[in-house]
Design a protein around this motif. Structure first.
Motif, PDB file in Angstrom:
ATOM      1  N   ILE A 209       5.254 -13.157  26.741  1.00  0.00           N
ATOM      2  CA  ILE A 209       5.105 -13.811  25.436  1.00  0.00           C
ATOM      3  C   ILE A 209       5.968 -13.031  24.465  1.00  0.00           C
ATOM      4  CG2 ILE A 209       3.524 -14.232  23.500  1.00  0.00           C
ATOM      5  CD1 ILE A 209       1.348 -14.865  25.521  1.00  0.00           C
ATOM      6  N   ILE A 211       6.972 -12.495  20.464  1.00  0.00           N
ATOM      7  CA  ILE A 211       6.487 -12.728  19.098  1.00  0.00           C
ATOM      8  C   ILE A 211       7.631 -12.453  18.140  1.00  0.00           C
ATOM      9  CG2 ILE A 211       4.927 -11.899  17.281  1.00  0.00           C
ATOM     10  CD1 ILE A 211       3.286 -13.074  19.425  1.00  0.00           C
ATOM     11  N   ALA A 219       5.910 -17.578  17.923  1.00  0.00           N
ATOM     12  CA  ALA A 219       5.777 -17.020  19.275  1.00  0.00           C
ATOM     13  C   ALA A 219       6.396 -17.982  20.278  1.00  0.00           C
ATOM     14  CB  ALA A 219       4.311 -16.792  19.608  1.00  0.00           C
ATOM     15  N   GLY A 236       4.177 -22.715  20.628  1.00  0.00           N
ATOM     16  CA  GLY A 236       4.285 -21.325  20.181  1.00  0.00           C
ATOM     17  C   GLY A 236       4.130 -21.095  18.693  1.00  0.00           C
ATOM     18  N   ILE A 238       2.222 -20.129  16.337  1.00  0.00           N
ATOM     19  CA  ILE A 238       0.874 -19.542  16.153  1.00  0.00           C
ATOM     20  C   ILE A 238       0.559 -19.219  14.700  1.00  0.00           C
ATOM     21  CG2 ILE A 238       0.691 -18.506  18.443  1.00  0.00           C
ATOM     22  CD1 ILE A 238       1.508 -15.829  17.042  1.00  0.00           C
ATOM     23  N   LEU A 307      -2.773  -9.987  14.187  1.00  0.00           N
ATOM     24  CA  LEU A 307      -1.934 -10.735  15.126  1.00  0.00           C
ATOM     25  C   LEU A 307      -2.549 -10.649  16.532  1.00  0.00           C
ATOM     26  CD1 LEU A 307       0.594 -12.230  16.097  1.00  0.00           C
ATOM     27  CD2 LEU A 307       1.816 -10.054  16.112  1.00  0.00           C
ATOM     28  N   ILE A 311      -3.673 -13.774  19.121  1.00  0.00           N
ATOM     29  CA  ILE A 311      -3.071 -14.092  20.434  1.00  0.00           C
ATOM     30  C   ILE A 311      -3.890 -13.602  21.628  1.00  0.00           C
ATOM     31  CG2 ILE A 311      -0.653 -14.229  19.662  1.00  0.00           C
ATOM     32  CD1 ILE A 311      -0.351 -11.375  20.840  1.00  0.00           C
ATOM     33  N   ASN A 314      -4.592 -16.247  24.164  1.00  0.00           N
ATOM     34  CA  ASN A 314      -3.396 -16.621  24.934  1.00  0.00           C
ATOM     35  C   ASN A 314      -3.127 -15.598  26.027  1.00  0.00           C
ATOM     36  OD1 ASN A 314      -3.042 -17.303  21.900  1.00  0.00           O
ATOM     37  ND2 ASN A 314      -1.850 -18.847  22.954  1.00  0.00           N
ATOM     38  N   ILE A 315      -3.292 -14.316  25.680  1.00  0.00           N
ATOM     39  CA  ILE A 315      -3.055 -13.246  26.658  1.00  0.00           C
ATOM     40  C   ILE A 315      -4.082 -13.350  27.791  1.00  0.00           C
ATOM     41  CG2 ILE A 315      -3.061 -10.733  27.008  1.00  0.00           C
ATOM     42  CD1 ILE A 315      -0.657 -11.498  25.351  1.00  0.00           C
ATOM     43  N   LEU A 323       4.154  -8.431  26.623  1.00  0.00           N
ATOM     44  CA  LEU A 323       4.175  -8.993  25.275  1.00  0.00           C
ATOM     45  C   LEU A 323       5.306  -8.260  24.567  1.00  0.00           C
ATOM     46  CD1 LEU A 323       2.837 -10.655  22.949  1.00  0.00           C
ATOM     47  CD2 LEU A 323       1.536  -8.605  22.414  1.00  0.00           C
TER      48      LEU A 323
END
Ligand SMILES: [Zn+2]
Length: 388
Positions: A209, A211, A219, A236, A238, A307, A311, A314-315, A323
Motif C-alpha cells: 500500500i 500513501i 493511497a 484508494g 482514503i 492515518l 488504514i 485495510n492492512i 506500507l
C-alpha cells in the motif's frame, strides 16, 4: 537462423541507439542482411517516430547515406505533478527516465484553464532550455481521476475542477497525446518502477500500500506489481474515511470527521495556527519539524497515528508486504513513527511482525516516475507490435 521482424527491428534500433551502425548500408553489412530488407525496416521505424534522420554520412567512396539517430535523443514527454500549491515538472525519455526536474508555485484553485496554460508555457520553456521536443504529456492531479476519460471526480481540494475533462482542456492548447492520473495511484506505480530500476531493487515489493500524505491524503494498492484501480479507477481515496479524532469537523466533501480534516498537511497547519503557531506553507511546516519544533513534531506524529487508524482495517484485510509512505509529510520521521505505532496497536501481531513500514524511495518524484513508466510502457508496446 532467420530472425523475426520484431527481432530485426530490435537489432536495428540497438545499432542506431549505440551508434555502432548509423546508415542503412552499415546496418545491412553489420547484420548481414539484404539492403532492401534494412531499407524496409528503417522506413517503418522512421514512420513510427522511433528513429529519425540526421545529416549525410561522410562519403567513403560510394553514395553518402543519411545518418540515423534514435528519436528519443530529442523527444521528451513532459511529466507533471500538480499539487495544491506547487507543481513539479520534468522531462522523461523513452526509457522511462525522468530528468530536468524543477518546481514552481501555483494555486490549484485558479482552475484548469489557467493551470494547464501555465503548465504548457513551463513545459515549452524546459524543452527549449534542453534542446528537446515535447512528444507527449503526463499529468498527475491531487484528486480522484476517472482514468477511462481523464475526468476529475469529486476532488476535495481542487475548487473549479470537479467534472473537468482534462484531456479536452489540454486539447485546446496542443495535440500532444495526454495521460491524466491521480497522484497517489501513479505515485505507487512510480515507486514500484523506481525500485525496479534502481540499485535498491532488493527492496522491491509486489504487494504494497502506498500513501501520499501532503496537502491531502491519498493511497493506492499495488498487487503483483500493478496498481489496483477499482470502479471508475478511483480506488484508494482514503482522505474521506471517518476517524475518531475528526469529531464533528466539517469536511469539504460535506461529511464530518474525515481523515482530511485531521491528518492532512493543510489540517495540521490550521490546528497549529489556532494554537498560535502559524505556518505560511507546507515547506515552512516541514522545515520547522525537521528543526525539532516540539509543537510541530507532536502534531505531525499525532496525524500519523490518525492515518494509522484510518488504514488499519485495510492492512488487516489485505496483509500487504509493505506500507510505503510518500508525500510531503513523509519527510518527518515522527509521521511514519506515528503510523507504525497506530498499526501496532490495531493490527494482529502475525501481520505486524512481517510488514515493512518505510518511507518512499522515489520521494517527491514518485508521480513523475510513474507517469514516465506508464508512457514508456505504452510506447514500447507500440514498438513491439510494429513488426508483428
Ligand atoms: Zn471528507
Amino acid at each position: 537462423m532467420s530472425r523475426t521482424k520484431p527481432q530485426v527491428d530490435g537489432d536495428v534500433l540497438e545499432l542506431v541507439a549505440t551508434g555502432r551502425a548509423t546508415t542503412r548500408a552499415a546496418i545491412a553489412r553489420t547484420l548481414n542482411l539484404a539492403p532492401s530488407t534494412i531499407s524496409g525496416v528503417v522506413s517503418r521505424l522512421l514512420e513510427a517516430g522511433v528513429i529519425q534522420e540526421g545529416g549525410e554520412s561522410e562519403s567513403t567512396g560510394g553514395r553518402p547515406g543519411s545518418i540515423l539517430l534514435p528519436a528519443h535523443n530529442h523527444h521528451r514527454t513532459l511529466v507533471a505533478e500538480l499539487g495544491a500549491h506547487h507543481a513539479r515538472i520534468g522531462l522523461a525519455d523513452q526509457g522511462g527516465t525522468v530528468a530536468n526536474i524543477c518546481r514552481y508555485d501555483l494555486d490549484i484553485a485558479d482552475g484548469p484553464q489557467k493551470i494547464i496554460r501555465e503548465l504548457f508555457n513551463r513545459g515549452d520553456e524546459l524543452a527549449m532550455q534542453t534542446g528537446t521536443t515535447l512528444a507527449g504529456i503526463g499529468i498527475a492531479l491531487p484528486g480522484p481521476v476517472d482514468t477511462s476519460s481523464g475526468t476529475v471526480v469529486g476532488p476535495s481540494r481542487m475548487p473549479g475542477w470537479n467534472g473537468c475533462d482534462v484531456p479536452a482542456i489540454v486539447g485546446e492548447f496542443s495535440e500532444l497525446p495526454t495521460l491524466v492520473e491521480n497522484d497517489a495511484q501513479i505515485g505507487a506505480r512510480g515507486e514500484y518502477a523506481y525500485r525496479l530500476h534502481s540499485s535498491q531493487s532488493d527492496a522491491l515489493f509486489q504487494d504494497f500500500i502506498y500513501i501520499k500524505a501532503g496537502s491531502a491524503i491519498g493511497a493506492a494498492l499495488v498487487q503483483n506489481g500493478n496498481v489496483y484501480r477499482g470502479a471508475r479507477g478511483i480506488a484508494g481515496d482514503i482522505t474521506h474515511v471517518r476517524v475518531e479524532s475528526g469529531g464533528h469537523r466539517p469536511c469539504q466533501c460535506g461529511n464530518t470527521g474525515c481523515l482530511d480534516t485531521v491528518a492532512s498537511a493543510e489540517a495540521i497547519r490550521k490546528d497549529l495556527a489556532a494554537l498560535g503557531f502559524p505556518f505560511g506553507s507546507n515547506d515552512e511546516l516541514i522545515a520547522a519539524a525537521l528543526d525539532g519544533n516540539p509543537e510541530v513534531v507532536t502534531m505531525i506524529r499525532s496525524a500519523g497515528v490518525t492515518l494509522g487508524e484510518a488504514i488499519a482495517r485495510n492492512i488487516s484485510f489485505l496483509a500487504p508486504e509493505a506500507l510505503v509512505v510518500g508525500g510531503t509529510l513523509s519527510a518527518v520521521d515522527a509521521f511514519v513513527a506515528g503510523v507504525r505505532q497506530s498499526l501496532h496497536e490495531r493490527c494482529l501481531h502475525v501481520i505486524m511482525e512481517r510488514i515493512v513500514i518505510e518511507n518512499s524511495l522515489s520521494g517527491m518524484d514518485a508521480a513523475l516516475w510513474g507517469l514516465a513508466d506508464a508512457i514508456c510502457t505504452t510506447a514500447n508496446s507500440h514498438i513491439s507490435t510494429l513488426g508483428a
